[in-house]
Design an enzyme around this catalytic site. Structure first.
Site, PDB file in Angstrom:
ATOM      1  N   TYR A 168       0.846  -1.194   0.000  1.00 41.48           N
ATOM      2  CA  TYR A 168       0.000   0.000   0.000  1.00 41.48           C
ATOM      3  C   TYR A 168       0.884   1.248   0.000  1.00 41.48           C
ATOM      4  CZ  TYR A 168      -3.375   3.475   1.664  1.00 41.48           C
ATOM      5  OH  TYR A 168      -4.157   4.589   1.790  1.00 41.48           O
TER       6      TYR A 168
ATOM      7  N   LYS B  30     -28.802   4.667  17.492  1.00 38.20           N
ATOM      8  CA  LYS B  30     -28.729   6.131  17.477  1.00 38.20           C
ATOM      9  C   LYS B  30     -27.296   6.518  17.839  1.00 38.20           C
ATOM     10  CE  LYS B  30     -31.012  10.388  18.441  1.00 38.20           C
ATOM     11  NZ  LYS B  30     -29.910  11.187  18.959  1.00 38.20           N
TER      12      LYS B  30
ATOM     13  N   LYS C  92     -37.607   3.416  12.253  1.00 38.05           N
ATOM     14  CA  LYS C  92     -38.102   4.150  11.086  1.00 38.05           C
ATOM     15  C   LYS C  92     -39.102   3.280  10.342  1.00 38.05           C
ATOM     16  CE  LYS C  92     -33.687   6.485  10.621  1.00 38.05           C
ATOM     17  NZ  LYS C  92     -32.391   6.569   9.939  1.00 38.05           N
TER      18      LYS C  92
ATOM     19  N   CYS D 263       3.837   6.677  49.860  1.00 38.08           N
ATOM     20  CA  CYS D 263       2.877   5.761  49.252  1.00 38.08           C
ATOM     21  C   CYS D 263       1.828   5.376  50.295  1.00 38.08           C
ATOM     22  CB  CYS D 263       3.587   4.517  48.743  1.00 38.08           C
ATOM     23  SG  CYS D 263       2.456   3.210  48.239  1.00 38.08           S
TER      24      CYS D 263
HETATM   25  S1  IVH Z   1     -32.221   9.782  10.939  1.00 41.91           S
HETATM   26  C1  IVH Z   1     -35.431  12.311   9.897  1.00 41.91           C
HETATM   27  N1  IVH Z   1     -30.887   7.867  12.051  1.00 41.91           N
HETATM   28  O1  IVH Z   1     -29.934  12.045  15.622  1.00 41.91           O
HETATM   29  C2  IVH Z   1     -34.440  11.694  10.680  1.00 41.91           C
HETATM   30  N2  IVH Z   1     -30.522  10.072  12.820  1.00 41.91           N
HETATM   31  O2  IVH Z   1     -32.246  14.202  16.148  1.00 41.91           O
HETATM   32  C3  IVH Z   1     -33.119  12.158  10.302  1.00 41.91           C
HETATM   33  N3  IVH Z   1     -28.837  10.233  14.595  1.00 41.91           N
HETATM   34  O3  IVH Z   1     -29.084  14.903  13.966  1.00 41.91           O
HETATM   35  C4  IVH Z   1     -32.079  11.500  11.069  1.00 41.91           C
HETATM   36  N4  IVH Z   1     -28.358   8.100  14.682  1.00 41.91           N
HETATM   37  O4  IVH Z   1     -27.426  13.095  13.740  1.00 41.91           O
HETATM   38  C5  IVH Z   1     -31.115   9.172  12.017  1.00 41.91           C
HETATM   39  N5  IVH Z   1     -29.738   6.040  12.916  1.00 41.91           N
HETATM   40  C6  IVH Z   1     -29.973   7.361  12.894  1.00 41.91           C
HETATM   41  C7  IVH Z   1     -29.318   8.257  13.741  1.00 41.91           C
HETATM   42  C8  IVH Z   1     -29.619   9.616  13.685  1.00 41.91           C
HETATM   43  C9  IVH Z   1     -28.090   9.296  15.161  1.00 41.91           C
HETATM   44  C10 IVH Z   1     -28.793  11.675  14.949  1.00 41.91           C
HETATM   45  C11 IVH Z   1     -28.701  12.560  13.756  1.00 41.91           C
HETATM   46  C12 IVH Z   1     -29.683  13.652  13.959  1.00 41.91           C
HETATM   47  C13 IVH Z   1     -30.256  13.356  15.288  1.00 41.91           C
HETATM   48  C14 IVH Z   1     -31.738  13.455  15.184  1.00 41.91           C
END
Ligand code: IVH
Length: 688
Positions: free
Chosen positions: A37, A123, A298, A421
């Site tokens: 590399y 998250k 989601k 100590c």
């Molecule tokens: S989706 C419409 N997915 O959380 C939703 N956000 O308050 C858009 N975040 O500023 C975000 N993990 O930086 C999404 N798996 C995840 C996430 C995530 C962390 C953060 C993101 C955003 C905040 C939302």
């Protein structure tokens, strides 16, 4: 003008290096050796040096090092707003159930309708970033800002090796990839450890580390911060991308383009599926290599997401479901000082117990004196405590507004301990350029004893086979062994005393005693190394043995004389002098060489009272094949005080030439160095 040939070669190198970066940084599975590399990288650097215009290519991996500092970040309006997620603070199952209920209602679903399909993710706890790719090349990176307008941080983002400069098989005119820049816990710890060693400020937590680095105007500094990235969505996309129908398939598609997507995700059905995901991730939260403060659910179907839309900047199709916080406030009751394995003294805050990161914490490290003073932590203060992963809890900072009138005084480690100590009463020292105070008690200090014993017995020291972690623990805790000298004391360590230990059969006891017996025959160098003197590694121990030839000579040497040994500088000399300056250490050494107790033997069976070693100051070079392993020949020579070198020079005293000796033998003859054949060599060893 760049010739076609050079132009093509540069493009080829950029492609190859970018591909290797992906395998190395994203997949964590390199497909070529580092040296290969480096060769490719150096070739590209050389081409770019000759033809600076080649650097202008947005996909050049050489441009990941950061550029000129900026005065300010330019601003940019997001084509699609960067929304935030509604947070479900009810950390019980109820949080997930409430979200599913809202979604079903908004979609007009009846109880009899099938469960909703959800994409579940982690998250991440970092900074949201929009990556704009044009025709598959990283064009611009921006922060979320207020959701409508963000800051352009392309140079800083480019320094993150996980972020692809080129997408695989993607020619879409504009594709905005959204995700989180974060710092792994181990990278955070390593970074802070290094800062602490240098006495520099540390990062408060990985989130601040990530956010602070990206907001850094000097991208060269940002490049030094170890950051990572996960994509979790998209923004604006031009026609030309056959957009998948579900969120999870969209992430799969991004992953196929070489964008890092976290593998810890799932498609589940209904509230029950959400609850299970929340529980599963909560259980493994500590084992994840990065911090998360919850999970995200989601609605998987993108058409339904559109239908659900958003209210007040929060989409109705997503929710964040939290975990217990990893940072909490509590009060410092006292500051204790603990003695670590190498005598390092660590201030520890004794806390009003607090539930943080999933457990009750009542101790948190303050790392060292400087850090304690920098944070100005005092008894009575309200502090932020952080416990993330299996990392030991630490005090992040003081909430000064809550400082009571009757607060303790500014932390002073030496004063607190009256220079001694807390475990063994030996003097404590803080050497120049060092951040840590240390106990000089060495082998005598019980807190250091176990570690010292382990080191003493280790393979490259006294090589006592079978004397490992568990056994040392038992021997010390049961009071049978306190110092290395006790290992050789038949009154202390024998079949009867060993029989009392748990899980110690007669056979193992016999083996241990035999291994100890065996270790009596050793070399001066090994013995010096085994003592575990700070800053005295194997190489220094060998140098010391060679130079002084006997333990008595070494013991008699002052710092000045110690510094006459090659490679021994003031710091090492001071460590040695401090070690032998402790009465306790001398006692242990005296016992070790006490004839009554059965002294250790040097190879020539002269006991510890070795006078000047016969080959002290002589340099040997071994070449060709000898009947004994090269390593053994080397060790025997070194035990007699010789230095064994790899190359022949005018300074070489003897070249030992075994079978099929080659160029070194020629060189020796050329320089007129004495050459010994194996027989002569063995005779020399025998007579010494
Ligand atoms: S989706 C419409 N997915 O959380 C939703 N956000 O308050 C858009 N975040 O500023 C975000 N993990 O930086 C999404 N798996 C995840 C996430 C995530 C962390 C953060 C993101 C955003 C905040 C939302």
């Amino acid at each position: 003008m760049v010739s076609n040939e050079v132009f093509r070669r540069a493009a080829q190198l950029r492609n190859q290096i970018n591909k290797h970066d992906y395998h190395y940084y994203v997949l964590d599975a390199p497909i070529i050796p580092d040296a290969e590399y480096d060769k490719l990288f150096r070739e590209l650097l050389a081409l770019e040096d000759q033809h600076p215009e080649l650097r202008e290519f947005h996909d050049s991996p050489t441009q990941r090092v950061g550029g000129k500092p900026l005065d300010a970040f330019p601003q940019v309006a997001h084509d699609e707003p960067m929304l935030s997620i509604r947070t479900e603070t009810d950390i019980s199952d109820q949080g997930a159930i409430a979200f599913d209920t809202r979604v079903r209602k908004a979609l007009g679903l009846r109880d009899s309708d099938a469960p909703v399909e959800y994409a579940c993710e982690l998250k991440f706890d970092g900074l949201a970033i929009n990556l704009r790719y044009k025709q598959g090349k990283l064009w611009m990176a921006s922060t979320r800002g207020d959701g409508t307008v963000g800051e352009v941080v392309t140079e800083n983002i480019r320094t993150i090796h996980q972020i692809p400069l080129v997408l695989v098989d993607c020619e879409v005119p504009v594709l905005d990839v959204r995700g989180e820049v974060y710092m792994r816990r181990d990278d955070f710890e390593k970074y802070n450890e290094r800062q602490r060693e240098r006495g520099l400020p540390t990062l408060v937590n990985p989130r601040n580390g990530a956010a602070g680095s990206i907001r850094q105007l000097d991208s060269k500094l940002a490049a030094q911060r170890p950051l990572s990235f996960f994509a979790y969505g998209i923004g604006k996309v031009d026609d030309g991308w056959n957009k998948p129908e579900t969120h999870s398939a969209m992430l799969d598609a991004l992953a196929a383009m070489s964008v890092p997507v976290c593998e810890e995700r799932a498609v589940v059905h209904g509230a029950q599926g959400l609850v299970e995901f929340h529980r599963r991730i909560a259980a493994k939260r500590d084992q994840l290599p990065f911090d998360i403060d919850g999970v995200v659910y989601k609605v998987n179907n993108l058409a339904w997401q559109k239908e659900l839309d958003f209210v007040s900047r929060e989409p109705r199709w997503a929710v964040a479901h939290k975990f217990p916080a990893e940072e909490q406030l509590t009060v410092v009751r006292d500051i204790d000082i603990q003695v670590g394995r190498t005598g390092k003294l660590t201030p520890v805050a004794k806390l009003e117990p607090v539930f943080v990161g999933g457990t009750t914490v009542s101790n948190a490290t303050l790392h060292n004196e400087d850090e304690t003073r920098r944070k100005d932590v005092r008894v009575g203060d309200t502090v932020i405590v952080r416990r993330a992963g299996d990392v030991i809890p630490e005090v992040v900072g003081v909430v000064l507004e809550k400082r009571p009138a009757q607060v303790g005084e500014s932390f002073d480690l030496f004063k607190r301990l009256h220079g001694k100590c807390p475990v063994c009463g030996s003097a404590i020292v803080r050497e120049e350029g060092e951040v840590n105070w240390r106990c000089t008690g060495g082998l005598f200090c019980p807190a250091q004893r176990k570690q010292a014993l382990l080191h003493f017995a280790s393979r490259r020291a006294m090589d006592i086979e079978g004397l490992g972690d568990k056994l040392v623990e038992q021997l010390v805790d049961s009071g049978i062994v306190e110092t290395p000298a006790d290992l050789y004391d038949k009154h202390k360590l024998n079949l009867q005393t060993l029989a009392n230990l748990e899980r110690m059969g007669e056979k193992s006891a016999q083996n241990l005693l035999q291994a100890i017996e065996h270790s009596r025959q050793t070399t001066l160098a090994r013995f010096i190394y085994a003592l575990g003197i700070r800053n005295v590694g194997e190489a220094t121990a060998k140098d010391l043995a060679q130079h002084f030839g006997s333990l008595d000579n070494l013991l008699a040497a002052n710092e000045e004389r110690l510094q006459q040994v090659p490679d021994v500088g003031p710091i090492v000399a001071q460590s040695i002098a401090a070690f032998f300056g402790e009465r306790h250490n001398l006692d242990v050494i005296e016992k070790l060489r006490d004839k009554e107790r059965g002294q250790l033997r040097w190879p020539e069976h002269a006991g510890l009272k070795v006078q000047v070693l016969p080959f002290s100051g002589k340099t040997f070079v071994l070449t060709g094949t000898l009947s004994m392993p090269r390593e053994e020949a080397k060790e025997r020579l070194e035990a007699l005080g010789a230095k064994v070198s790899g190359s022949v020079s005018k300074k070489t005293d003897y070249v030992v030439a075994g079978a099929e000796a080659g160029s070194k033998l020629d060189k020796a003859r050329e320089l007129g160095v004495t050459v010994l054949d194996e027989q002569q060599f063995l005779t020399l060893l025998g007579s010494a």
